[in-house]
Design an enzyme around this catalytic site. Structure first.
Site, PDB file in Angstrom:
ATOM      1  N   GLY A  27       7.334   2.215   4.127  1.00 27.28           N
ATOM      2  CA  GLY A  27       6.967   1.161   5.086  1.00 27.28           C
ATOM      3  C   GLY A  27       8.083   0.139   5.194  1.00 27.28           C
ATOM      4  CG  HIS A  28       8.981  -2.355   1.828  1.00 33.64           C
ATOM      5  ND1 HIS A  28       8.403  -1.814   0.709  1.00 33.64           N
ATOM      6  CD2 HIS A  28       8.394  -3.563   2.014  1.00 33.64           C
ATOM      7  CE1 HIS A  28       7.501  -2.663   0.229  1.00 33.64           C
ATOM      8  NE2 HIS A  28       7.475  -3.722   0.992  1.00 33.64           N
ATOM      9  N   GLY A 138       5.851  -5.944   9.339  1.00 36.63           N
ATOM     10  CA  GLY A 138       5.017  -4.757   9.501  1.00 36.63           C
ATOM     11  C   GLY A 138       3.643  -5.070  10.083  1.00 36.63           C
ATOM     12  NE  ARG A 178      -1.136  -7.328  -4.318  1.00 32.80           N
ATOM     13  CZ  ARG A 178      -0.666  -8.262  -3.485  1.00 32.80           C
ATOM     14  NH1 ARG A 178      -0.568  -8.019  -2.196  1.00 32.80           N
ATOM     15  NH2 ARG A 178      -0.277  -9.441  -3.952  1.00 32.80           N
TER      16      ARG A 178
END
Ligand code: AMP
Length: 276
Positions: A27-28, A138, A178
């Site tokens: 995602g990053h 995001g 997480r």
């Protein structure tokens, strides 16, 4: 960092910026790739920002893996990794915070009262330090996006905010640093969150405009899991983030579930009736 940015700007370079808390996942990296497309030089920050954690939250246990992150970021096209020290950003006697009113106290802000104040403060500081032309955030943390857009507008930051779509695991679970907290059983049920959202999105596409009906449908779907506890399921306007009864403009279906065993909060959302 400020001097570097000034030199880059003087030589006509466009700076693209991706703020993160590290423990990098795809995602990053997709944000980084988006930043690369929009700029000449990409800056990624890695900083676990104490100001956005409440005392009982996971600031101390948040995953930190700088060496690994640095190698991945470099390999994926990051030109400058900004890794500031906590006592430089928040020295003793630090007193200044930035708050976007109202928007910051609903939904995530209602559950985490000082969270967005911490986020807008650090993003504001980063914008002053990195001086980016564009910054990428995001869609997964969509309330954050709306709040930052509002801050940028209200405080006249000359920064373009670009939103990148949520990157998911093969089974649909939104990637998150997480997710490592999840137990095996929780990890198995976690993809239901997105499946419920997709079901509601299909119902919207088939003509359902009542948010009560859409929410009910998601609630029923989530009831099949005895491990996902919905904290909220709501439909909000994509600009104001206010709840809507009947969908007439672009809206977001936002969900947060808490898992029963590890008490992890999982966030997800989909857009209906347009784009962000
Ligand atoms: P974080 O490190 O969790 O503070 O996230 C840094 C940035 O990455 C934020 O703009 C997040 O919205 C974004 N982000 C986190 N997870 C995802 C994901 N699964 N897909 C896309 N962006 C993400």
């Amino acid at each position: 960092m400020q001097q570097t940015s000034e030199q880059l700007r003087t030589s006509g370079k466009r700076i693209g910026f991706v703020p993160t808390m590290g423990a990098l996942h795809d995602g990053h990296l997709s944000l980084l790739h988006t930043a690369c497309q929009h700029s000449d030089v990409t800056v990624m920050s890695i900083f676990v920002n104490p100001a956005q954690f409440a005392p009982h939250e996971d600031f101390n246990t948040y995953p930190r893996m700088f060496e690994k992150d640095a190698a991945v970021a470099r390999e994926q096209g990051c030109d400058i990794l900004f890794y500031p020290k906590e006592d430089v950003l928040y020295p003793q006697g630090y007193k200044t915070f930035v708050t976007v009113e109202d928007l910051s106290s609903a939904f995530e802000g209602a559950v985490r009262p000082s969270h967005f104040r911490g986020v807008t403060t650090i993003v504001c500081k980063f914008f002053n330090i990195v001086a980016p032309h564009i910054a990428v955030f995001g869609q997964k943390d969509v309330q954050q996006v709306i709040i930052i857009r509002k801050m940028v507008h209200d405080l006249h930051f000359p920064v373009r905010i670009v939103v990148a779509p949520t990157v998911r695991e093969h089974d649909g679970l939104a990637m998150s640093s997480r997710n490592v907290y999840l137990t095996e059983k929780e990890r198995n049920d976690a993809p239901l969150m997105y499946q419920g959202l997709l079901k509601a999105q299909k119902e919207y596409e088939a003509g359902q405009r009542s948010t009560q009906k859409l929410i009910q449908s998601i609630e029923t779907f989530y009831a099949q899991s005895d491990i996902l506890e919905p904290e909220y399921i709501s439909v909000v306007d994509s600009k104001s983030f206010e709840t809507v009864k009947t969908i007439t403009a672009t809206a977001l279906i936002v969900v947060v579930c808490r898992t029963k065993e590890s008490r992890t909060r999982l966030l997800d959302n989909v857009v209906v009736g347009g784009a962000l």
